[in-house]
Write a protein that holds these residues in place. Structure first.
Motif, PDB file in Angstrom:
ATOM      1  N   ASN A 239     -12.849   2.092   0.903  1.00 35.97           N
ATOM      2  CA  ASN A 239     -12.155   2.295   2.177  1.00 35.97           C
ATOM      3  C   ASN A 239     -10.662   2.320   1.879  1.00 35.97           C
ATOM      4  O   ASN A 239     -10.179   1.471   1.128  1.00 35.97           O
ATOM      5  CB  ASN A 239     -12.533   1.094   3.072  1.00 35.97           C
ATOM      6  CG  ASN A 239     -11.870   1.140   4.432  1.00 35.97           C
ATOM      7  OD1 ASN A 239     -10.736   1.621   4.563  1.00 35.97           O
ATOM      8  ND2 ASN A 239     -12.573   0.645   5.426  1.00 35.97           N
ATOM      9  N   PRO A 240      -9.905   3.272   2.396  1.00 31.99           N
ATOM     10  CA  PRO A 240      -8.500   3.409   1.975  1.00 31.99           C
ATOM     11  C   PRO A 240      -7.650   2.162   2.179  1.00 31.99           C
ATOM     12  O   PRO A 240      -6.667   1.980   1.486  1.00 31.99           O
ATOM     13  CB  PRO A 240      -7.986   4.582   2.820  1.00 31.99           C
ATOM     14  CG  PRO A 240      -9.030   4.853   3.842  1.00 31.99           C
ATOM     15  CD  PRO A 240     -10.325   4.302   3.342  1.00 31.99           C
ATOM     16  N   HIS A 241      -8.003   1.303   3.139  1.00 31.14           N
ATOM     17  CA  HIS A 241      -7.160   0.123   3.346  1.00 31.14           C
ATOM     18  C   HIS A 241      -7.745  -1.153   2.746  1.00 31.14           C
ATOM     19  O   HIS A 241      -7.160  -2.219   2.876  1.00 31.14           O
ATOM     20  CB  HIS A 241      -6.882  -0.078   4.847  1.00 31.14           C
ATOM     21  CG  HIS A 241      -6.186   1.100   5.451  1.00 31.14           C
ATOM     22  ND1 HIS A 241      -4.965   1.532   5.015  1.00 31.14           N
ATOM     23  CD2 HIS A 241      -6.581   1.949   6.417  1.00 31.14           C
ATOM     24  CE1 HIS A 241      -4.608   2.614   5.696  1.00 31.14           C
ATOM     25  NE2 HIS A 241      -5.578   2.894   6.551  1.00 31.14           N
TER      26      HIS A 241
ATOM     27  N   GLU B  42       0.841  -1.205   0.000  1.00 34.81           N
ATOM     28  CA  GLU B  42       0.000   0.000   0.000  1.00 34.81           C
ATOM     29  C   GLU B  42       0.881   1.261   0.000  1.00 34.81           C
ATOM     30  O   GLU B  42       0.594   2.234  -0.690  1.00 34.81           O
ATOM     31  CB  GLU B  42      -0.887  -0.022   1.248  1.00 34.81           C
ATOM     32  CG  GLU B  42      -1.964   1.031   1.256  1.00 34.81           C
ATOM     33  CD  GLU B  42      -2.768   0.976   2.560  1.00 34.81           C
ATOM     34  OE1 GLU B  42      -3.527  -0.001   2.747  1.00 34.81           O
ATOM     35  OE2 GLU B  42      -2.610   1.895   3.386  1.00 34.81           O
TER      36      GLU B  42
ATOM     37  N   PRO C 210      -6.164  -1.824  -5.116  1.00 33.27           N
ATOM     38  CA  PRO C 210      -6.845  -1.090  -4.039  1.00 33.27           C
ATOM     39  C   PRO C 210      -8.318  -0.916  -4.402  1.00 33.27           C
ATOM     40  O   PRO C 210      -8.645  -0.669  -5.563  1.00 33.27           O
ATOM     41  CB  PRO C 210      -6.116   0.257  -4.019  1.00 33.27           C
ATOM     42  CG  PRO C 210      -5.528   0.415  -5.379  1.00 33.27           C
ATOM     43  CD  PRO C 210      -5.314  -0.959  -5.947  1.00 33.27           C
TER      44      PRO C 210
ATOM     45  N   GLY D 122      -2.383   4.065  -4.037  1.00 34.27           N
ATOM     46  CA  GLY D 122      -3.757   4.043  -4.532  1.00 34.27           C
ATOM     47  C   GLY D 122      -3.931   3.501  -5.942  1.00 34.27           C
ATOM     48  O   GLY D 122      -5.031   3.476  -6.473  1.00 34.27           O
TER      49      GLY D 122
END
Ligand code: BLA
Length: 510
Positions: free
Chosen positions: A426-428, A388, A422, A393
């Protein structure tokens, strides 16, 4: 420049193999200025073949050396051919010793090159010509790369009589694999053996794009010097890129002798101006083919390269269609399931197949879910964070993750390659596919644990195979452009699915 026999594996990239200043002794070379047609160079064995003195030939008019009529014939050939296309002609040169049978004529870089063949070939030329005709007629048109390669080795072996004929194919890194083989029954098979890019150095690959066919008639030969100037001194400056008789790198000869090979023929297979592979022929004892048969082999090589290109395009199209079908199946499952996790989880074999991976991991709302062959959940969590941080992204593909992270114990085995996707909500949240180390994936051509055939440590294919294994430790097969595109398509499927699930939840609430 001589290559040291115990070579640093990059040192041979600088050997000027296109200008070795010498030839192999199965022919005689005469070089003339393309404009004046005066002889500029002869090989040292010219004198013994022609009965003339080398010093007398150099500087003389070509017509005085080979005769007026042959000179007129080759002038006509040169003016009607594209300048770098070699023509094979039979010329009566009137030399009183070693009657020359075939002459290969071509012009290159301001010089005319005449390569005169000496000696006899054990090959029946008429049979070879009709063999080549049937080979070209019989080459399969609508079939796989594997089938084309199999048919090619059988055909080339029939035509040339070599003990072993292989199709050797390069990958994106320049490493090679023997993908087809036809051989004498008693020889050890080399099919599916892999070799590092350094076995054929960069300048040799470049040269093989212009010189599509090469013969090493006898790996034990004594090179014959190229002479120039009034005193007939040795010359090392002449560019011999197109010259079939060109002296071969001593290091490569050593390699072949260690392999028990006495003679070779190699035909370049060229795609889009790059070397796709080669047809490599080996004989246990010295062996070669006459120039006209070699020219026909060149033609076969060009046709085979085209057929392979078409077959690869068909195969790529087939894979795209297959991938779209898998993707449609995944979309159906995501649409039907109550959650993304349930949807993707219910089709996890398809998820793995979509990318030809070993396993896949989903990280959704902080939880990691594993399918297929993956490292442990704790390790996978670390990998998600690690990737990540570099992916920022975007979709991110790496086929040497296992190398970069050699400190992570046992990682390479299952996760030498990672493809990171990704997700957008949700960013993770993300998906990672894992690929095993390529050394685990390949079909072994032989037992890599078996001792090398050369205990004194000289270069040889077995040693090379071991070196290849070292080179690819911690790397996986590369991720293809189609697979990366499929990752983007899947992201759309998952995002749509997430929106639909969110809308459904909202509808239930209201
Ligand atoms: C050239 N090396 C080649 C060629 C092949 C191979 C096919 C083309 C020359 C030819 O026509 O024969 C390699 N041959 C193989 C492999 C197999 C095979 C892998 O049959 C397996 C079955 N070679 C080395 C190392 C170096 C090296 C370590 O192994 C240098 C550091 C050099 N190889 C080398 C050079 C050439 C070459 C310099 C060019 C030879 C020339 O055209 O002058």
């Amino acid at each position: 420049l001589q290559c040291p026999v115990v070579a640093d594996l990059t040192s041979c990239d600088i050997e000027p193999i296109h200008a070795p200043g010498a030839i192999q002794p199965y022919g005689v070379l005469i070089v003339a200025d393309a404009k004046t047609l005066h002889v500029t160079h002869v090989s040292e064995n010219f004198a013994s073949s022609s009965g003339l003195r080398n010093e007398d030939a150099i500087g003389a008019a070509l017509s005085a050396v080979i005769g007026v009529e042959p000179t007129a014939m080759l002038q006509a050939a040169l003016s009607s051919e594209r300048h770098s296309v070699a023509s094979v002609m039979t010329l009566d040169l009137g030399f009183h010793r070693s009657p020359c049978r075939d002459v290969v004529v071509q012009a290159h870089a301001g010089h005319v090159f005449l390569e005169l063949e000496i000696g006899h070939h054990p090959i029946d030329r008429h049979k070879a010509v009709s063999n080549i005709q049937s080979v070209i007629a019989e080459l399969p048109r609508q079939t796989s790369v594997a089938e084309i390669a199999d048919r090619t080795v059988a055909a080339v072996r029939r035509v040339t009589g070599y003990d072993r004929v292989m199709v050797y194919r390069f990958d994106a890194e320049g490493h090679g694999e023997v993908v087809a083989e036809d051989k004498r029954a008693d020889l050890e098979p080399l099919l599916h053996y892999r070799y590092p890019a350094s076995d054929i150095p960069a300048q040799a690959r470049k040269l093989y794009l212009t010189q599509r066919i090469r013969i090493i008639a006898d790996t034990d030969y004594q090179p014959v010097k190229l002479l120039t100037g009034e005193q007939a001194f040795a010359s090392e400056a002449l560019d011999m890129s197109y010259c079939t008789l060109r002296r071969v790198s001593p290091l490569h000869l050593e390699y072949l002798r260690n392999m028990g090979v006495g003679g070779t023929l190699a035909i370049s297979l060229i795609h889009d101006e790059a070397l796709w592979g080669m047809v490599v022929c080996h004989h246990q004892t010295p062996h070669s083919v006459p120039a006209d048969v070699a020219a026909m082999c060149d033609l076969v090589g060009q046709i085979v390269a085209l057929l392979i290109q078409q077959a690869e395009e068909r195969e790529a199209l087939g894979r795209t269609v297959e991938r779209q079908a898998i993707l449609a199946g995944i979309k159906g499952a995501v649409d039907r399931a109550p959650s993304i996790l349930a949807g993707l989880g219910s089709v996890h074999p398809a998820m793995v197949d979509l990318m030809d991976a070993g396993g896949v991991a989903l990280r959704l709302s902080g939880c990691v879910h594993l399918f297929g062959a993956t490292p442990s959940a704790t390790m996978v969590d670390l990998i998600f964070d690690d990737v990540e941080a570099v992916a920022l992204g975007e979709v991110f593909a790496e086929d040497s993750f296992g190398r970069r992270r050699l400190d992570w114990v046992d990682l390479a085995d299952l996760a030498s390659g990672v493809l990171y996707l990704p997700l957008l909500n949700n960013p993770h949240d993300a998906i990672i596919w894992f690929r095993p180390q390529v050394v685990r994936t390949i079909v072994w051509g032989g037992d890599p644990g078996k001792p090398a055939a050369d205990p004194d440590g000289r270069i040889s294919p077995r040693k090379s195979f071991a070196r290849w294994l070292e080179l690819v430790r911690g790397t996986s097969l590369p991720w293809t452009r189609t697979q990366i595109r499929a990752a983007h398509d899947l992201r759309r499927v998952v995002t749509d699915g997430m929106l639909r699930h969110a809308e459904a939840s909202l509808a239930r609430l209201s």
